[in-house]
Design an enzyme around this catalytic site. Sequence first.
Site, PDB file in Angstrom:
ATOM      1  N   LYS A 121      65.614 -78.875 -26.303  1.00 29.26           N
ATOM      2  CA  LYS A 121      66.028 -79.113 -24.912  1.00 29.26           C
ATOM      3  C   LYS A 121      66.667 -80.486 -24.721  1.00 29.26           C
ATOM      4  O   LYS A 121      67.705 -80.597 -24.089  1.00 29.26           O
ATOM      5  CB  LYS A 121      64.830 -79.026 -23.951  1.00 29.26           C
ATOM      6  N   ARG A 126      57.218 -77.516 -14.682  1.00 31.17           N
ATOM      7  CA  ARG A 126      56.423 -76.906 -15.748  1.00 31.17           C
ATOM      8  C   ARG A 126      55.254 -76.103 -15.191  1.00 31.17           C
ATOM      9  O   ARG A 126      54.540 -75.461 -15.964  1.00 31.17           O
ATOM     10  CB  ARG A 126      55.858 -77.994 -16.658  1.00 31.17           C
ATOM     11  N   ARG A 175      60.182 -83.705 -36.585  1.00 35.68           N
ATOM     12  CA  ARG A 175      60.494 -84.755 -35.611  1.00 35.68           C
ATOM     13  C   ARG A 175      59.395 -85.818 -35.598  1.00 35.68           C
ATOM     14  O   ARG A 175      59.666 -87.001 -35.435  1.00 35.68           O
ATOM     15  CB  ARG A 175      60.648 -84.144 -34.210  1.00 35.68           C
ATOM     16  N   ARG A 201      56.217 -89.797 -32.848  1.00 32.62           N
ATOM     17  CA  ARG A 201      55.622 -89.598 -31.523  1.00 32.62           C
ATOM     18  C   ARG A 201      54.130 -89.312 -31.632  1.00 32.62           C
ATOM     19  O   ARG A 201      53.698 -88.519 -32.464  1.00 32.62           O
ATOM     20  CB  ARG A 201      56.305 -88.417 -30.828  1.00 32.62           C
ATOM     21  N   ARG A 204      50.217 -78.070 -27.184  1.00 41.98           N
ATOM     22  CA  ARG A 204      51.373 -78.106 -26.277  1.00 41.98           C
ATOM     23  C   ARG A 204      52.025 -76.733 -26.172  1.00 41.98           C
ATOM     24  O   ARG A 204      52.472 -76.333 -25.098  1.00 41.98           O
ATOM     25  CB  ARG A 204      52.374 -79.158 -26.750  1.00 41.98           C
TER      26      ARG A 204
HETATM   27  P1  AMP Z   1      58.448 -83.521 -23.245  1.00 39.10           P
HETATM   28  O1  AMP Z   1      59.152 -84.683 -23.840  1.00 39.10           O
HETATM   29  O2  AMP Z   1      59.254 -82.830 -22.178  1.00 39.10           O
HETATM   30  O3  AMP Z   1      57.924 -82.559 -24.265  1.00 39.10           O
HETATM   31  O4  AMP Z   1      57.156 -84.105 -22.494  1.00 39.10           O
HETATM   32  C1  AMP Z   1      56.174 -84.829 -23.188  1.00 39.10           C
HETATM   33  C2  AMP Z   1      54.858 -84.808 -22.407  1.00 39.10           C
HETATM   34  O5  AMP Z   1      55.040 -85.434 -21.133  1.00 39.10           O
HETATM   35  C3  AMP Z   1      54.304 -83.433 -22.095  1.00 39.10           C
HETATM   36  O6  AMP Z   1      53.581 -82.879 -23.174  1.00 39.10           O
HETATM   37  C4  AMP Z   1      53.420 -83.749 -20.903  1.00 39.10           C
HETATM   38  O7  AMP Z   1      52.220 -84.392 -21.278  1.00 39.10           O
HETATM   39  C5  AMP Z   1      54.260 -84.773 -20.153  1.00 39.10           C
HETATM   40  N1  AMP Z   1      55.173 -84.096 -19.201  1.00 39.10           N
HETATM   41  C6  AMP Z   1      56.537 -84.066 -19.242  1.00 39.10           C
HETATM   42  N2  AMP Z   1      57.030 -83.359 -18.221  1.00 39.10           N
HETATM   43  C7  AMP Z   1      55.961 -82.925 -17.495  1.00 39.10           C
HETATM   44  C8  AMP Z   1      55.799 -82.121 -16.333  1.00 39.10           C
HETATM   45  N3  AMP Z   1      56.875 -81.602 -15.694  1.00 39.10           N
HETATM   46  N4  AMP Z   1      54.551 -81.897 -15.886  1.00 39.10           N
HETATM   47  C9  AMP Z   1      53.473 -82.408 -16.498  1.00 39.10           C
HETATM   48  N5  AMP Z   1      53.541 -83.138 -17.622  1.00 39.10           N
HETATM   49  C10 AMP Z   1      54.775 -83.408 -18.117  1.00 39.10           C
END
Ligand code: AMP
Length: 191
Positions: free
Chosen positions: A13, A88, A127, A133, A144
Amino acid sequence: MRLLIMGPPGAGKGTQATAVAEHFGVPAISTGDIFRANVAQGTPLGVEAKRYMDAGEYVPDAVTNNMVRNRIAEADAQDGFLLDGYPRTVAQVEELDAMIAATGHRLDAVLCLTVDQEAVVERLLRRAEIEGRADDTEDVIRRRLEVYAEETEPLIAVYATRGLVVEVDGMGEIDEVQQRIFAALDSVPQS
Ligand code: AMP
């Protein structure tokens, strides 16, 4: 254009969001990136978010919604945006609906990247090695994916009933996927 990009963790994404946003001249807004920037800077938001992120859980809706509301109120997002990683949860969908309705606009499309689950785990582990990370260990990756399946995947059906979903095969080379995305989105009427 007001767009969302959806798909499981590791679907690519972030990479595609940047290219699509550039193509349409709108900012790519990644909630994960904003959280990570706050974690890096040690802000109160970052301290709170980190607890959840490190466990592979979602940051509470109230915190996340507030952050997105502030971000899309900024000048560069007035003519559109591409949201990556938001909404989400069902509660976030409702909040986003209200935020967009308040501006008199509407959502144009929800881009959904489809991928093979095992390929996704492999991609995320790779990654993890490259980016280091904290939320990319195998246990956290599995959590996740579980949280995604429980909380976020059902949102695609919600947007499908509104006729907004544009599904694109996310497997393959980055450029190849990007061409598929552009071809699919170019037929979406802009509001
Ligand atoms: P991502 O980089 O989009 O995978 O986001 C990394 C982490 O940030 C996720 O696993 C969540 O812990 C948090 N996060 C990102 N976006 C959201 C969201 N819309 N709602 C809740 N937690 C989020």
